[in-house]
Every structure is written in structure tokens, then in C-alpha cells.
Design a protein around this motif. Structure first.
Motif, PDB file in Angstrom:
ATOM      1  N   SER A 217       0.837  -1.199   0.000  1.00 61.84           N
ATOM      2  CA  SER A 217       0.000   0.000   0.000  1.00 61.84           C
ATOM      3  C   SER A 217       0.865   1.240   0.000  1.00 61.84           C
ATOM      4  CB  SER A 217      -0.919   0.012   1.219  1.00 61.84           C
ATOM      5  OG  SER A 217      -1.651   1.223   1.240  1.00 61.84           O
ATOM      6  N   ALA A 219      -0.201   4.185  -0.403  1.00 64.41           N
ATOM      7  CA  ALA A 219      -0.906   5.285   0.266  1.00 64.41           C
ATOM      8  C   ALA A 219      -0.632   5.337   1.768  1.00 64.41           C
ATOM      9  CB  ALA A 219      -2.404   5.184   0.007  1.00 64.41           C
ATOM     10  N   HIS A 220      -0.253   4.204   2.346  1.00 64.82           N
ATOM     11  CA  HIS A 220      -0.063   4.159   3.796  1.00 64.82           C
ATOM     12  C   HIS A 220       1.377   3.819   4.136  1.00 64.82           C
ATOM     13  CE1 HIS A 220      -4.281   3.286   2.833  1.00 64.82           C
ATOM     14  NE2 HIS A 220      -4.533   4.106   3.830  1.00 64.82           N
ATOM     15  N   ARG A 225      -0.151  -4.345   3.587  1.00 62.04           N
ATOM     16  CA  ARG A 225      -1.422  -4.202   4.308  1.00 62.04           C
ATOM     17  C   ARG A 225      -2.287  -5.447   4.158  1.00 62.04           C
ATOM     18  NH1 ARG A 225      -3.787  -1.816  -0.762  1.00 62.04           N
ATOM     19  NH2 ARG A 225      -4.962  -3.635  -1.433  1.00 62.04           N
ATOM     20  N   TYR A 237     -18.081  -3.326   0.924  1.00 59.59           N
ATOM     21  CA  TYR A 237     -16.658  -3.112   0.666  1.00 59.59           C
ATOM     22  C   TYR A 237     -16.233  -3.826  -0.608  1.00 59.59           C
ATOM     23  CZ  TYR A 237     -11.627  -2.956   1.167  1.00 59.59           C
ATOM     24  OH  TYR A 237     -10.299  -2.731   0.929  1.00 59.59           O
ATOM     25  N   MET A 251      -7.104  -1.756   8.715  1.00 55.39           N
ATOM     26  CA  MET A 251      -5.990  -2.174   7.878  1.00 55.39           C
ATOM     27  C   MET A 251      -4.817  -2.478   8.805  1.00 55.39           C
ATOM     28  SD  MET A 251      -3.898   0.024   5.073  1.00 55.39           S
ATOM     29  CE  MET A 251      -5.249   0.279   3.957  1.00 55.39           C
ATOM     30  N   LYS A 271     -11.069   2.866   9.762  1.00 49.87           N
ATOM     31  CA  LYS A 271     -12.009   3.805   9.157  1.00 49.87           C
ATOM     32  C   LYS A 271     -13.399   3.291   9.475  1.00 49.87           C
ATOM     33  CE  LYS A 271     -13.310   4.655   4.540  1.00 49.87           C
ATOM     34  NZ  LYS A 271     -12.923   4.499   3.144  1.00 49.87           N
ATOM     35  N   CYS A 314      -5.770  11.702   6.263  1.00 51.19           N
ATOM     36  CA  CYS A 314      -6.627  10.568   5.912  1.00 51.19           C
ATOM     37  C   CYS A 314      -7.825  11.077   5.125  1.00 51.19           C
ATOM     38  CB  CYS A 314      -7.165   9.845   7.145  1.00 51.19           C
ATOM     39  SG  CYS A 314      -5.987   9.612   8.466  1.00 51.19           S
ATOM     40  N   CYS A 317      -7.583  11.883   1.310  1.00 54.66           N
ATOM     41  CA  CYS A 317      -7.719  10.803   0.320  1.00 54.66           C
ATOM     42  C   CYS A 317      -9.077  10.113   0.421  1.00 54.66           C
ATOM     43  CB  CYS A 317      -6.636   9.753   0.522  1.00 54.66           C
ATOM     44  SG  CYS A 317      -5.007  10.274  -0.024  1.00 54.66           S
ATOM     45  N   HIS A 318      -9.568   9.938   1.659  1.00 55.29           N
ATOM     46  CA  HIS A 318     -10.826   9.216   1.868  1.00 55.29           C
ATOM     47  C   HIS A 318     -11.974  10.199   1.968  1.00 55.29           C
ATOM     48  CE1 HIS A 318      -9.026   5.282   2.971  1.00 55.29           C
ATOM     49  NE2 HIS A 318      -8.008   6.027   3.347  1.00 55.29           N
TER      50      HIS A 318
HETATM   51  C1  HEC Z   1      -2.477   9.078  -0.083  1.00 56.14           C
HETATM   52  C2  HEC Z   1      -3.892   8.782   0.081  1.00 56.14           C
HETATM   53  C3  HEC Z   1      -4.306   8.138   1.397  1.00 56.14           C
HETATM   54  C4  HEC Z   1      -4.041   8.553   2.665  1.00 56.14           C
HETATM   55  C5  HEC Z   1      -3.236   9.773   3.094  1.00 56.14           C
HETATM   56  C6  HEC Z   1      -4.700   7.620   3.530  1.00 56.14           C
HETATM   57  N1  HEC Z   1      -5.315   6.649   2.820  1.00 56.14           N
HETATM   58 FE1  HEC Z   1      -6.316   5.063   3.598  1.00 56.14          FE
HETATM   59  N2  HEC Z   1      -6.572   4.334   1.735  1.00 56.14           N
HETATM   60  C7  HEC Z   1      -6.152   4.930   0.563  1.00 56.14           C
HETATM   61  C8  HEC Z   1      -6.364   4.040  -0.536  1.00 56.14           C
HETATM   62  C9  HEC Z   1      -6.020   4.320  -1.993  1.00 56.14           C
HETATM   63  C10 HEC Z   1      -6.935   2.858  -0.001  1.00 56.14           C
HETATM   64  C11 HEC Z   1      -7.304   1.578  -0.734  1.00 56.14           C
HETATM   65  C12 HEC Z   1      -6.304   0.504  -0.327  1.00 56.14           C
HETATM   66  C13 HEC Z   1      -4.868   0.832  -0.682  1.00 56.14           C
HETATM   67  O1  HEC Z   1      -4.613   1.346  -1.770  1.00 56.14           O
HETATM   68  O2  HEC Z   1      -4.021   0.531   0.154  1.00 56.14           O
HETATM   69  C14 HEC Z   1      -7.076   3.082   1.429  1.00 56.14           C
HETATM   70  C15 HEC Z   1      -7.598   2.185   2.317  1.00 56.14           C
HETATM   71  C16 HEC Z   1      -7.736   2.397   3.654  1.00 56.14           C
HETATM   72  C17 HEC Z   1      -8.405   1.492   4.569  1.00 56.14           C
HETATM   73  C18 HEC Z   1      -9.042   0.153   4.185  1.00 56.14           C
HETATM   74  C19 HEC Z   1     -10.495   0.359   3.912  1.00 56.14           C
HETATM   75  C20 HEC Z   1     -10.773   1.075   2.621  1.00 56.14           C
HETATM   76  O3  HEC Z   1     -11.489   2.082   2.660  1.00 56.14           O
HETATM   77  O4  HEC Z   1     -10.246   0.658   1.603  1.00 56.14           O
HETATM   78  C21 HEC Z   1      -8.351   2.064   5.793  1.00 56.14           C
HETATM   79  C22 HEC Z   1      -8.931   1.498   7.077  1.00 56.14           C
HETATM   80  C23 HEC Z   1      -7.639   3.303   5.655  1.00 56.14           C
HETATM   81  N3  HEC Z   1      -7.284   3.498   4.346  1.00 56.14           N
HETATM   82  C24 HEC Z   1      -7.397   4.178   6.695  1.00 56.14           C
HETATM   83  C25 HEC Z   1      -6.637   5.327   6.577  1.00 56.14           C
HETATM   84  C26 HEC Z   1      -6.271   6.172   7.685  1.00 56.14           C
HETATM   85  C27 HEC Z   1      -6.688   5.984   9.141  1.00 56.14           C
HETATM   86  C28 HEC Z   1      -5.496   7.165   7.176  1.00 56.14           C
HETATM   87  C29 HEC Z   1      -4.826   8.289   7.909  1.00 56.14           C
HETATM   88  C30 HEC Z   1      -3.902   7.948   8.987  1.00 56.14           C
HETATM   89  C31 HEC Z   1      -5.374   6.935   5.765  1.00 56.14           C
HETATM   90  N4  HEC Z   1      -6.088   5.838   5.425  1.00 56.14           N
HETATM   91  C32 HEC Z   1      -4.667   7.746   4.906  1.00 56.14           C
HETATM   92  C33 HEC Z   1      -5.589   6.182   0.465  1.00 56.14           C
HETATM   93  C34 HEC Z   1      -5.111   6.924   1.508  1.00 56.14           C
END
Ligand code: HEC
Length: 326
Positions: A217, A219-220, A225, A237, A251, A271, A314, A317-318
């Protein structure tokens, strides 16, 4: 900061120490009043001066111990002198503020009182006082003994400390208001089972695995993950739809080791779609490796929850609770 045992003792015994100066200052106006007696004025004015000096000096220990105690139990910041009242519910902080101000006002007024009594004492016993003896009886009533102005200041001193002491008693033993506030905090904590640890996120393995094997991942933090989703949200989902209210995804992560997931656990990301449809995030890393702590505010353990500002990235992106665009 670990305090020395002596300092610890001085701080903890604050509620006991304060009774020494308070007791002296409570009898002070009595001695001062008695000094108006036509014949025993001189000796009782001297006694008043003695009581006032001991009470005033003794109070410095009480003030010091109160400050150390307040700092030790985090009601006062390590370099501060007064508690900060952040909101209306902080009844204890509010009472403490007034308690300290009344104690300090008493100390200043006490200083004035000691000074006035010292002047009387010097007049009666100091150099050149020998000839004054018979004058006492001839003085006007309010000029006898310690004099009316000093008596008034003595009463003011007692008033300030009496009020401060009453508030101190409330803080130690509680009254209706503080007990109610404490009960509310206690209840809010019980209703918020995850106040100290993200219990549901830590139990991620009891959820539905959304992926069978770890995936990278970017993004993280470019970790490996695995996503786990509560039963009520797994279908949504998998269909790429937003999670329904009450559902959440966790995650779990592993750090990367030469392109493979290592056995070193990374942070947990969570989330959740709340009952009202809003999205909440949590980030938990129980043990941040030493070399990464500088990126986490130099903490060795972090636990952030919405609406913590550190989770703003977070949301970036979300958006809107929907699945992040890949
Ligand atoms: C750079 C963009 C980005 C950031 C910043 C980000 N995420 Fe995500 N997140 C994603 C993406 C894209 C996915 C889909 C899975 C993947 O690509 O790893 C995801 C997936 C997840 C998931 C799995 C469930 C789902 O919706 O797919 C969780 C839980 C999650 N993120 C939590 C967080 C949290 C908490 C933070 C902040 C600490 C965070 N993310 C920051 C982009 C981001």
C-alpha cells in the motif's frame, strides 16, 4: 520528572500543612482584639506580632507545597502557577484558580499586617520605647494596642485564607458540583470504551478478511497491508461501495523488508462509518520504532482518533466516507 521523596511529601501533605498558618491567623485577630485592653495592651500586641510572623512564614511552605502538588497531579503545567480553565466543565480547575488567588491575596495582605505589627512592636519594645509605657492608657481607643487599622487588615487576612481554605476543602472532599463533574467524566469514559486503546481495531482478526494475502500500500507509508471489514460492511466493501453506518474497516500493516512483508508490525489504520453517516478515522501504533519516532512527534507510541487534526491527511484521500480512489 521524578520528584525527590521529600518534595513528594511536601506536595502530598499540602492539606495538612495549611492548617498551621491558618490556625495562627485564626487566633491572630483575637490577640489583636485583646490588645485593646487598657492594661495588657503591650504584651498582647507583642503576642500578635509573634503569631503573625510565624503564620506568615509558615504560609510560604503551604504556598510552595500547594504549587508542587498542583504540578504533580497535572492541574498546573510544569512551569505554570495557575491552572488553565479550558472549558466550563472543568469545575476543579475553576475552583483551584480562585483558591490560589485567594491564598496569594491573603499572603500579600498578611505581609502588610506583619509590617504594621512590626512597627507597633518596635514602638513598644524597640530602642527608645522605655518612656512610652504610661502613654498606652492615655491613647484613644482605636490607637490602643495594635491599633484599629492593623486589626482590620488582620481580619482581611483571615477572610482571604478562610475563603481559600473553604475552596481547598471542597477540592479535597468534594461538594455537589465537583462530585457531579467527576461522575460525568467517569461516565463519559465508561461509555467510550476506546478512549485509551482502539479495542475494535486491535481485534481486527475477528473481522472478515477482505484480502487473502498482504498487498503493498503506497498510500499508507508503502507498508504491506491486509484489510479486515466488519460483517455488516464486507459486501459493500467488496462491491466498492461506501460502508453502511456502523460498519468499519481495519488495515493491519507490516513493514517492508526487501520487497516482502516483514514480521515487524506496522500501525493499525481504522475507518468507520458512524451511525450518523460521518466518517471517523483512527491510527494506532503501539510501538513506534526509534528511527521513525521523529516523524511521530518523538512519541514511542501513538493513538490518534477523529477529530484529531493529525488525521487530516486521511480525510484528504478518503473523501465523504467513500472508498478511496485507487
Ligand atoms: C495518499 C492517500 C491516502 C491517505 C493519506 C490515507 N489513505 Fe487510507 N486508503 C487509501 C487508498 C487508496 C486505499 C485503498 C487501499 C490501498 O490502496 O491501500 C485506502 C484504504 C484504507 C483502509 C481500508 C479500507 C478502505 O477504505 O479501503 C483504511 C482502514 C484506511 N485506508 C485508513 C486510513 C487512515 C486511518 C489514514 C490516515 C492515517 C489513511 N487511510 C490515509 C488512500 C489513503
Amino acid at each position: 520528572m521524578s520528584a525527590s521523596p521529600l518534595l513528594e511529601f511536601i506536595a502530598r501533605e499540602h492539606p495538612a500543612f495549611v492548617h498551621i498558618p491558618l490556625g495562627l491567623v485564626a487566633v491572630l485577630p483575637l490577640a489583636m482584639l485583646a490588645s485593646f485592653h487598657p492594661r495588657h495592651g503591650k504584651i498582647l500586641a507583642g503576642t500578635s506580632f509573634f503569631l503573625a510572623v510565624i503564620g506568615w512564614l509558615g504560609s510560604t511552605i503551604a504556598l510552595f507545597s500547594g504549587l508542587i502538588w498542583g504540578r504533580q497531579i497535572n492541574l498546573i503545567s510544569p512551569s505554570g502557577f495557575l491552572p488553565v480553565v479550558a472549558n466550563e466543565k472543568q469545575v476543579l480547575q475553576k475552583i483551584l484558580q480562585i483558591h490560589i488567588l485567594a491564598a496569594t491575596a491573603g499572603f500579600l495582605i498578611g505581609g502588610v499586617c506583619v509590617f504594621m505589627l512590626w512597627r507597633v512592636w518596635r514602638r513598644d519594645f524597640g530602642p527608645g520605647s522605655a518612656g512610652q509605657e504610661h502613654r498606652h492608657a492615655g491613647r484613644r481607643f482605636w490607637e490602643r494596642g495594635v491599633g484599629a487599622p492593623a486589626l482590620l487588615v488582620g481580619f482581611l487576612w483571615l477572610g482571604c485564607w478562610g475563603f481559600s481554605g473553604k475552596l481547598g476543602g471542597i477540592m479535597v472532599f468534594g461538594n455537589e458540583e465537583t462530585n457531579k463533574a467527576a461522575a460525568e467524566v467517569e461516565k463519559a469514559k465508561r461509555n467510550d470504551a476506546e478512549a485509551e486503546l482502539p479495542i475494535r481495531a486491535l481485534d481486527y482478526a475477528s473481522l472478515e478478511p477482505a484480502e487473502t494475502a498482504p498487498a503493498r500500500s503506497k498510500a499508507h507509508g508503502d507498508r504491506w497491508r491486509r484489510v479486515w471489514v466488519s460483517a455488516s460492511g464486507i459486501d459493500a466493501y467488496k462491491a466498492g461501495k461506501p460502508l453502511p453506518p456502523g460498519a468499519y474497516a481495519v488495515m493491519s500493516t507490516f513493514t517492508d523488508e526487501k520487497g516482502k512483508p516483514s514480521t515487524e508490525p506496522g500501525p493499525l489504520y481504522m475507518k468507520e462509518t458512524k451511525g450518523d453517516g460521518t466518517t471517523a478515522f483512527a491510527f494506532y501504533w503501539g510501538r513506534v520504532p526509534a528511527n521513525l519516532q521523529k516523524d511521530f512527534g518523538n512519541q514511542d507510541s501513538v493513538y490518534w482518533r477523529s477529530p484529531d487534526a493529525k488525521l487530516a491527511t486521511c480525510l484528504g484521500c478518503h473523501e465523504k466516507g467513500g472508498s478511496a480512489t485507487k
